[in-house]
Design an enzyme around this catalytic site. Structure first.
Site, short mmCIF file in Angstrom:
data_model
loop_
_atom_site.label_atom_id
_atom_site.label_comp_id
_atom_site.label_asym_id
_atom_site.label_seq_id
_atom_site.Cartn_x
_atom_site.Cartn_y
_atom_site.Cartn_z
N TRP A 155 3.35 0.32 10.56
CA TRP A 155 3.86 -0.84 9.81
C TRP A 155 3.11 -2.11 10.17
O TRP A 155 3.14 -3.10 9.43
CB TRP A 155 5.36 -1.01 10.04
CG TRP A 155 6.11 0.10 9.38
CD1 TRP A 155 6.56 1.24 9.97
CD2 TRP A 155 6.43 0.21 7.99
NE1 TRP A 155 7.16 2.05 9.05
CE2 TRP A 155 7.10 1.45 7.82
CE3 TRP A 155 6.23 -0.61 6.89
CZ2 TRP A 155 7.56 1.87 6.58
CZ3 TRP A 155 6.69 -0.19 5.66
CH2 TRP A 155 7.35 1.04 5.52
N TRP A 171 8.32 -3.61 4.56
CA TRP A 171 7.06 -4.32 4.33
C TRP A 171 7.24 -5.81 4.06
O TRP A 171 6.45 -6.63 4.50
CB TRP A 171 6.27 -3.67 3.19
CG TRP A 171 4.89 -4.21 3.05
CD1 TRP A 171 3.91 -4.21 4.01
CD2 TRP A 171 4.33 -4.87 1.91
NE1 TRP A 171 2.77 -4.80 3.52
CE2 TRP A 171 3.00 -5.21 2.24
CE3 TRP A 171 4.82 -5.18 0.64
CZ2 TRP A 171 2.15 -5.86 1.34
CZ3 TRP A 171 3.97 -5.82 -0.25
CH2 TRP A 171 2.66 -6.16 0.09
N LYS A 179 19.38 11.54 -5.90
CA LYS A 179 18.01 11.37 -5.41
C LYS A 179 17.18 12.57 -5.86
O LYS A 179 17.68 13.68 -5.89
CB LYS A 179 18.05 11.34 -3.88
CG LYS A 179 17.41 10.10 -3.29
CD LYS A 179 17.53 10.14 -1.79
CE LYS A 179 16.57 9.17 -1.15
NZ LYS A 179 16.71 9.12 0.29
N ASP A 217 -2.15 2.84 2.53
CA ASP A 217 -1.64 2.97 3.88
C ASP A 217 -2.11 4.32 4.39
O ASP A 217 -1.88 5.34 3.73
CB ASP A 217 -0.11 2.89 3.85
CG ASP A 217 0.44 2.27 5.11
OD1 ASP A 217 -0.37 1.93 6.00
OD2 ASP A 217 1.66 2.13 5.22
N LYS A 226 12.92 18.09 -3.58
CA LYS A 226 12.46 19.46 -3.79
C LYS A 226 13.63 20.43 -3.76
O LYS A 226 13.72 21.33 -4.57
CB LYS A 226 11.46 19.83 -2.69
CG LYS A 226 10.03 19.67 -3.16
CD LYS A 226 9.07 20.28 -2.16
CE LYS A 226 7.69 19.69 -2.36
NZ LYS A 226 6.94 19.56 -1.13
N PRO A 254 0.80 -1.22 0.00
CA PRO A 254 0.00 0.00 0.00
C PRO A 254 0.83 1.27 0.00
O PRO A 254 1.66 1.46 0.88
CB PRO A 254 -0.79 -0.12 1.31
CG PRO A 254 0.10 -0.93 2.21
CD PRO A 254 0.82 -1.89 1.31
N GLN A 288 11.95 -1.67 1.07
CA GLN A 288 10.95 -2.50 1.74
C GLN A 288 11.46 -3.89 2.11
O GLN A 288 10.74 -4.65 2.74
CB GLN A 288 9.70 -2.62 0.86
CG GLN A 288 9.02 -1.29 0.56
CD GLN A 288 8.57 -0.57 1.80
OE1 GLN A 288 8.28 -1.18 2.84
NE2 GLN A 288 8.52 0.75 1.75
#
Ligand SMILES: [Zn+2]
Ligand SMILES: [Zn+2]
Length: 1024
Positions: free
Chosen positions: A522, A554, A587, A84, A590, A45, A550
């Site tokens: 989580w 997850w 990466k 999520d 902003k 999710p 993850q």
């Protein structure tokens, strides 16, 4: 079939989406597979806190491509989307909306209002993100998406905790945990992984005065504020420690770190007094440096073992002094070692990280660092104060540096089932395979899972504690809660503050109230394998996929919960993908201003271009550097496909072609070849998607479209499309194209669903399915002919080398070549024998011969080397050399030296050059050489000039924007052709040579032949 126009893929997207929606295609595809074998997919999710980014787009595109393939294969795919929605990220955003910064302020506003806003926020962003995903063409069961904020989902969370409790795996414990002083909550270990950042901190060396001796323990710390909670100093029992005399003072430091410490302290002369093992220091009592500043420390000072040297194996000699300042309330290892010595766990700070007692009471601890350093300096206890750059954990949500703090929390005892977890992980098909080890390593180092959060927006812990006897119960369902509830609370919603109002009766007669905490978010997503489908039994997912962050999050959290409840891992196949970076590998952020918004890419190029790009740029488990020019390449690939499709269909429409398998009986070799190729492609696509390896799937598609279809097959059949309407050669080419395009749109449909569907919709006949997604990618094995594919590869290679050769000698393709000679092995010979006609046509060649070109072998004596050996005899040797056959000599010298006229000739005495005749140009290809005969005669020249003229008339037709079938009259000034050439020109340009008086268009041209002659001509065109 209808005529095809140039395409705007973005507009095409919209049309196809409308078609899918209006005709409920997704629902119909699901309906069609309803009774078939199930394929269970669990959507990792995404968190509903904002808009999707390129990484989430990539993630869903991977899922969608794979699931479309599975549906096409006929599987009944369970494909609920998931979200999520609980947790800190949304709490932080809502705090911002309210303009507040602390938990106290939340209480002031009212927890119910706060929760309501969190819910609104989550639902609003879910919708925004859902639309963005749909914009990418993602088909999931959006309407039945799973949301962890529903009562049903939360109840399964409770049920899970109750199972953990029954198995003795849920415990409350005082432990040192990661603590965010801004969010005022504990964080779990797995939340902190990947959240380490390089920061500057104090680096302080401090003297602790021993009580019984006139000596100091030297310790090192990067958190001076924890000195306020110092209760011991730990040394390693086996290390050697030295007593050193430093200007009249005695310091105790590990021997190995002595140099280092003295350098820091700028001590130049010293004397080692004695050496001891760490264990000999055990029990020495010292006076902590901040004893006066903290009254509580004075109280604790009197306890046994407090403020003494203790032993611990965790002490290392990597940095510091080898003596570890130990604050059991603020360090995990400190806590463990203190427990062994029965030293209390002491922490003088509150939830906001402020001192609760001592001189700096009310100060945020980090703010006190400098004051503490000054105090130590004034007391003469400071050896050295500097700064250090090191890696330090931060809150994953608010980026605040975390503190280590002992608090009472609820834990899942992962340590007890770790071996099972590791064994179960080995049953999974990991892609790539090495993820398995990475996963297992992660599990090895994981501690017990701290699941309690001192926050609001989450599944409330279903634990009620008796105020009187302190017993607690874990509630597994709403039903159970209702049965035991003594006040009548409406339980439509299980969030705070509603559940907090519920009071239960204890066996002892006391009242039980809920533990105020909520669950780690989580935990929510960890429930997904079963809670998402409302099940209390385990249905193993056939496939899951997420990014590499993850692996320890997850992938792990869902396994941990399933291992607790079902003693099993909840998935069978797990694909890990990478992160998206900017083109320099940075990466996206902003602050760097390098964010690529997937919506923008879709708006500019269409969804399929982005989809194909993301699945072809690299292997999905590698990080993806987003490069705009590479997206342009994908656009151009699909334009090539579209042009091939447009070319094919527009001719078919023109000739009113109806596909008919009868035409297969008349296929030519090149037709059989492309049909074989497209079936080989289908096979490759299935194999690749099955794994899935998206890169091999997309790369094969690209190769087919560019090289096989566009650059080769369509070129080969171009002339056949100009033939008469009923010509069987032409019809069989159409049939081939129709077959190939139909198959190709099935093959590309998973990754480029809009384009695949659009092409299909135009190709389909009445008896065919409503949508391409009601078909599978199928392989007609009997059409695959590997030998033909191999031989055609050679032919194509030869033609390419002819082009390269023509380029080199500036001999335009429009001028026929008299002959070429091809040199190569048996397979080349076979291919040329069978398909020489293709080489002739494509290379514009009159004659092909097979064999070698006899070059002239010129022997050049190496006078230097000969001189060394034969001195004055050299002229005689040279004379002899000039008489031998150069080729023979070269062959012989390959073996050994040769005797000529009694002289030994070694290889180094001569160099032999092969000169091929001036009129021959040699070009290598992968399996041989093509020799081009460049001799040109009047006939060849004339034919070339005819081609030059045809090309120019075609160009002028185009500039006049004439339809393919529109006829013209034309006149050529400056060149004359014989009848046989005129006829060809007339046929190819759909016109007649005529002495027209006036024209619609006239243009001057200059033609330069390969022999260097120039012709100035004028062409006139008139519409009829
Ligand atoms: Zn935080
Ligand atoms: Zn009780």
């Amino acid at each position: 079939m209808e005529r095809v126009k140039q395409v705007n893929f973005r507009e095409l997207d919209k049309e196809i989406k409308k078609f899918w929606e209006n005709n409920r295609i997704y629902e119909k595809v699901k309906e069609k597979n309803k009774e078939n074998k199930e394929f269970y997919f669990v959507d990792g999710p995404p968190y509903c806190s904002g808009a999707i980014h390129l990484g989430t787009a990539w993630n869903k595109i991977i899922k969608d491509t794979y699931l479309r393939f599975k549906r096409m294969q006929g599987f009944n795919v369970l494909d609920k989307a998931g979200w999520d929605m609980h947790g800190l990220p949304i709490e932080v955003k809502v705090e911002q909306e309210f303009g507040i910064k602390s938990k106290k302020e939340i209480e002031k506003i009212g927890v119910d209002k706060f929760i309501e806003k969190c819910k609104e926020f989550a639902l609003k962003h879910k919708e925004i993100m859902e639309n963005q995903f749909k914009n990418l063409g993602v088909w999931l069961d959006w309407d039945n998406a799973y949301m962890p904020i529903t009562k049903e989902y939360m109840e399964i969370g409770w049920w899970t905790l109750k199972r953990a409790h029954e198995k003795g795996l849920l415990v409350k414990d005082l432990r040192v945990v990661y603590w965010c002083p801004r969010c005022e909550t504990a964080l779990a270990e797995h939340e902190v992984r990947g959240e380490y950042k390089e920061v500057y901190d104090p680096s302080v060396y401090v003297k602790f005065k021993l009580k019984e001796e006139n000596a100091y323990l030297i310790i090192w710390t990067t958190t001076p504020w924890t000195l306020m909670a110092n209760l011991a100093v730990t040394v390693h029992p086996d290390y050697v420690y030295v007593y050193v005399d430093v200007g009249g003072e005695t310091w105790i430091v590990a021997e190995k770190l002595l140099e280092d410490v003295l350098k820091k302290a700028k001590v130049e002369s010293y004397k080692i007094i004695k050496k001891v093992k760490g264990r000999e220091l055990e029990g020495l009592k010292y006076e902590p440096p901040l004893l006066e500043e903290n009254e509580k420390l004075r109280e604790l000072h009197n306890l046994e073992n407090v403020h003494t040297v203790i032993l611990g194996e965790h002490v290392t000699l990597e940095s510091g002094t080898g003596l570890v300042h130990t604050a059991p309330g603020h360090g995990e290892e400190d806590y463990e070692v203190a427990k062994k010595y029965n030293i209390p766990i002491y922490s003088p700070i509150d939830d906001q990280g402020k001192y609760t007692e001592g001189k700096w009471k009310g100060w945020f601890v980090k703010d006190a660092d400098n004051e503490i350093i000054e105090t130590l300096r004034n007391k003469g206890l400071l050896v050295h104060a500097g700064r250090i750059k090191h890696s330090y954990p931060h809150c994953w949500r608010c980026k605040t540096p975390l503190l280590f703090r002992a608090t009472e929390q609820w834990f899942l005892k992962i340590s007890e089932i770790k071996e099972n977890i590791i064994d179960q992980a080995k049953t999974v098909e990991w892609i790539p395979e090495w993820v398995e080890q990475r996963y297992i390593n992660g599990v090895k180092y994981v501690g017990d899972w701290n699941i309690s959060r001192q926050r609001y927006w989450g599944i409330p812990l279903p634990i009620w504690v008796c105020e009187k006897c302190k017993k607690y119960v874990v509630i597994g369902s709403v039903e159970e809660l209702k049965e035991r509830m003594i006040n009548n609370i409406e339980l439509d919603d299980l969030h705070k503050p509603t559940v907090d109002k519920v009071i239960l009766r204890c066996e002892c007669g006391g009242e039980m109230r809920r533990v105020p905490d909520v669950l780690d978010v989580w935990f929510d997503s960890g429930l997904a394998p079963y809670a998402s489908i409302g099940s209390k039994t385990l249905k193993k997912a056939d496939f899951i996929t997420e990014g590499h962050d993850q692996v320890t999050k997850w992938f792990y959290s869902q396994h941990a919960l399933s291992a607790i409840v079902f003693n099993d891992i909840p998935y069978k196949k797990c694909l890990m993908h990478g992160f998206t970076l900017d083109e320099h590998g940075e990466k996206m952020s902003k602050s760097l201003g390098n964010i690529v918004n997937p919506d923008d890419v879709v708006e500019k190029y269409g969804a399929d271009i982005l989809r194909f790009y993301l699945l072809s740029a690299n292997k999905v488990w590698e990080d993806l550097k987003f490069v705009w020019s590479e997206v342009e390449d994908v656009l151009s690939l699909f334009n090539t496909l579209w042009n091939a499709y447009m070319f094919s269909v527009n001719y078919m429409v023109l000739d009113n072609f109806k596909p008919n398998e009868e035409y297969f009986k008349h296929l030519k070799d090149e037709d059989k070849w492309i049909i074989s190729r497209v079936n080989s492609l289908a096979k490759k696509a299935i194999e690749s998607l099955e794994i899935p390896h998206f890169h091999t799937y997309t790369w094969a598609i690209k190769d087919f479209i560019l090289n096989d279809l566009s650059r080769w097959y369509i070129r080969l059949i171009r002339e056949r499309t100009w033939k008469e309407k009923e010509d069987i050669d032409k019809l069989s080419a159409y049939q081939t194209l129709y077959y190939v395009l139909l198959k190709l749109c099935k093959i590309i449909a998973p990754v480029a669903p809009h384009i695949g569907e659009a092409i299909y919709q135009n190709l389909k006949t009445e008896d065919m399915e409503e949508s391409i997604f009601m078909y599978s990618i199928d392989v007609d094995e009997h059409f695959i002919n590997e030998e033909l594919e191999k031989e055609m590869e050679i032919v194509r290679d030869i033609v390419d080398s002819i082009y390269r050769g023509r380029d080199r000698i500036k001999y335009s393709l429009r001028y026929p070549l008299k002959e070429i000679i091809i040199a190569g092995g048996e397979e080349v010979k076979r291919a040329v024998e069978k398909y020489g006609y293709i080489i002739k046509e494509q290379g514009n060649i009159k004659e092909i011969k097979f064999g070698e070109v006899e070059g002239k072998y010129i022997v050049k004596p190496n006078y230097r080397e000969l001189g060394k050996r034969y001195k004055s005899e050299v002229p005689k040797v040279v004379e002899a050399l000039m008489k031998v056959d150069g080729k023979e000599l070269m062959e012989k010298l390959k073996e050994s030296s040769v005797i000529i006229d009694g002289y030994e000739i070694k290889p180094e005495y001569v160099s032999i050059k092969v000169e091929i005749p001036d009129n021959i140009a040699g070009v290598e290809f992968s399996k041989g050489t093509v020799f081009i005969n460049t001799e040109i005669d009047e006939e060849l020249l004339k034919e070339g000039l005819m081609r030059e003229v045809i090309r120019r008339i075609q160009a002028m037709r185009k500039e006049l924007d004439l339809d393919i079938e529109e006829r013209i009259k034309f006149k050529i000034e400056g060149l004359e052709f014989e009848d046989k050439y005129t006829k060809i020109i007339e046929k190819e340009v759909r016109g007649e040579l005529s002495d027209i008086e006036s024209s619609d268009y006239s243009k001057d041209w200059e033609i330069k032949t390969p022999t260097g002659e120039k012709y100035k001509i004028r062409i006139h065109i008139k519409r009829i």
